[in-house]
Design an enzyme around this catalytic site. Structure first.
Site, PDB file in Angstrom:
ATOM      1  N   GLY A 244     162.059  17.556  77.378  1.00 30.76           N
ATOM      2  CA  GLY A 244     161.913  18.822  78.089  1.00 30.76           C
ATOM      3  C   GLY A 244     162.377  20.062  77.361  1.00 30.76           C
ATOM      4  CD  GLU A 280     163.203   9.717  78.017  1.00 31.87           C
ATOM      5  OE1 GLU A 280     162.522  10.474  78.745  1.00 31.87           O
ATOM      6  OE2 GLU A 280     163.709   8.665  78.418  1.00 31.87           O
ATOM      7  CE1 TYR A 323     150.260  21.434  82.868  1.00 29.62           C
ATOM      8  CE2 TYR A 323     149.723  21.743  80.546  1.00 29.62           C
ATOM      9  CZ  TYR A 323     150.056  20.913  81.601  1.00 29.62           C
ATOM     10  OH  TYR A 323     150.178  19.579  81.379  1.00 29.62           O
ATOM     11  CB  CYS A 349     128.994  24.702  82.394  1.00 36.43           C
ATOM     12  SG  CYS A 349     127.832  24.498  81.056  1.00 36.43           S
TER      13      CYS A 349
HETATM   14  C1  LIG Z   1     156.746  14.033  79.272  1.00 36.75           C
HETATM   15  C2  LIG Z   1     158.034  13.316  79.203  1.00 36.75           C
HETATM   16  C3  LIG Z   1     158.924  13.576  78.149  1.00 36.75           C
HETATM   17  C4  LIG Z   1     158.676  14.635  77.098  1.00 36.75           C
HETATM   18  O1  LIG Z   1     158.772  15.919  77.631  1.00 36.75           O
HETATM   19  P1  LIG Z   1     158.683  17.204  76.652  1.00 36.75           P
HETATM   20  O2  LIG Z   1     158.721  18.347  77.590  1.00 36.75           O
HETATM   21  O3  LIG Z   1     157.420  17.108  75.896  1.00 36.75           O
HETATM   22  O4  LIG Z   1     159.881  17.143  75.760  1.00 36.75           O
HETATM   23  C5  LIG Z   1     160.079  12.834  78.090  1.00 36.75           C
HETATM   24  N1  LIG Z   1     160.370  11.884  79.019  1.00 36.75           N
HETATM   25  C6  LIG Z   1     159.545  11.619  80.053  1.00 36.75           C
HETATM   26  C7  LIG Z   1     159.908  10.564  81.024  1.00 36.75           C
HETATM   27  C8  LIG Z   1     158.352  12.323  80.174  1.00 36.75           C
HETATM   28  O5  LIG Z   1     157.537  12.076  81.210  1.00 36.75           O
END
Ligand SMILES: *Cc1c(COP(=O)(O)O)cnc(C)c1O
Length: 421
Positions: A244, A280, A323, A349
């Site tokens: 995130g 992550e 988005y 289209c």
């Molecule tokens: C999408 C996702 C991420 C990665 O999020 P980013 O905003 O791209 O860093 C990490 N963990 C989980 C569980 C996700 O669904």
């Protein structure tokens, strides 16, 4: 090198837009458009930003859904990355790119029996479990296969939305994770299931976060829970703070990855925890490594607006349509003529088929435009809508250009289809 662009390895040289040492206009003429181009040096610097010396293991799990090209996955596998995956397809891609199974984490709210069986058989690092019913399902599959599944519970920390309005997956009303108030009971239940071995705890509170506060608030919410668990005899090896971390698309100033890691570590030390740490990240590792190149087919002035109609469509890059994302657009050849205000739109289209609105550009038909920050959630979301061929992808390394995906060929558009006789 500092540039006016969010992509760190992008710069102008004699009016030509360069990614590392590669002239983007020239490369578009050779490989055709629409075309994705990624910079290896930018991937490297994004990866390096997460590397912080620490008194414990820190696993950076690249979120495969951001950009799942095998060459990108292979690059991160060679750096020693772990991989965060959400489907059997993503696990298979990571394996195909050379990632060892024990560095793969399996997330997602809807894991099927077949996917769980596949992941268990391959021997992944752990399942990030999102519900109590999923615990029971993984236990049943593991027992049937005579295995024990390593599991972590994804906790929904319900971080106060009033103070952090950007968080979209860490609130009670979201479908993700196990409610904070039910977490202890869920762990106690997991501890009774012999097919499971409890290894961790995780959360993922949203994407494109531009402040560390929600991460640290959520981490603090986990601490009480981890103490309760250890009192109940449940010990964890790792804490996973999810992905995130935001990037600059326009004028955002997100925190650095290293400051996130350092502050999370400081929090753990202060609480007296020696767990391994996991993250992550998806977007922050790849978004600003990539651009998409697209040629202007027509300049179309109307009474109300000027349109630059390009050869890429929302099927190739959907973030603005999906988005209303703002992405920077620049001409790959800097013109010294006066600028005009354009909407940059594609040939599909649909009225949502646009990339940018009200942009001042000096551009002519035949010019190649670059849409910046296009390394994450762009090619992975590409489709064949309007029976368009998905783009080719290149990886540049200094002045070397590698084709890492060829453009869809026409016959591939219907290769899985059958006309009944
Ligand atoms: C999408 C996702 C991420 C990665 O999020 P980013 O905003 O791209 O860093 C990490 N963990 C989980 C569980 C996700 O669904």
């Amino acid at each position: 090198m500092t540039t006016p662009y969010p992509n760190p390895t992008l710069h102008l040289e004699n009016n030509a837009l360069m990614l590392e040492n590669v002239d983007l206009n020239a490369v578009a003429r050779v490989h055709g458009t629409p075309l994705y181009v990624y910079s290896k040096a930018a991937l490297q610097s994004a990866w390096d930003a997460w590397q912080v010396p620490a008194d414990r293991p820190i696993h950076i799990c690249y979120a495969v859904k951001a950009n799942s090209n095998l060459a990108i996955l292979s690059f991160f596998a060679k750096q020693g990355a772990f991989f965060d995956t959400v489907s059997m397809g993503e696990i298979s891609r990571a394996l195909a790119a050379g990632a060892p199974a024990h560095r793969i984490v399996f997330s997602g709210v809807g894991k099927s029996v077949a996917e769980i069986e596949f992941a268990l058989t391959e021997g992944i690092h752990c399942f990030n479990v999102e519900s109590i019913t999923e615990l029971d399902r993984i236990h049943a599959v593991a027992t049937r296969l005579g295995k024990q599944a390593p599991i972590s519970l994804r906790i929904n920390p319900d971080v106060d939305a009033k103070t952090h309005p950007y968080i979209s997956t860490g609130l009670k009303e979201n479908k993700f994770g196990i409610d904070h108030t039910e977490a202890l009971a869920a762990y106690m239940h997991a501890a009774t299931l012999s097919g499971l071995s409890i290894v961790g705890i995780d959360y993922h509170i949203g994407s494109q976060l531009t402040s560390l506060t929600p991460y640290l608030d959520a981490q603090n919410r986990l601490f009480g829970l981890i103490k309760q668990l250890s009192d109940a005899g449940i010990t964890l090896t790792h804490i996973d703070l999810g992905g995130g971390l935001g990037v600059r698309y326009r004028d955002e100033v997100p925190p650095t990855a290293s400051s996130l890691v350092e502050q999370a570590l400081a929090g753990l030390r202060e609480a007296g925890f020696n767990h391994a740490l996991m993250f992550e990240p998806g977007r922050s590792l790849v978004a600003n490594a990539g651009v998409m190149l697209t040629e202007v087919e027509y300049i179309k002035p109307t009474q109300h607006k000027n349109f630059a109609i390009v050869d890429a469509g929302m099927n190739d890059l959907i973030r603005p349509a999906l988005y209303q994302a703002w992405m920077q657009v620049v001409n790959t050849v800097e013109r010294d003529t006066a600028t005009t205000t354009y909407d940059i739109v594609g040939p599909v289209c649909e009225s949502t088929d646009w990339f940018a609105k009200d942009r001042d550009l000096a551009v002519e038909a035949g010019d190649v435009l670059a849409i910046l920050s296009a390394g994450a959630y762009c090619m992975t979301m590409a489709s064949n809508y309007n029976s368009r061929q998905r783009p080719a992808e290149l990886l540049v390394d200094g002045d070397t250009v590698h084709v890492i995906r060829t453009r869809d060929v026409l016959a591939s558009l219907w290769e899985n289809e059958h006309i009944p006789v």
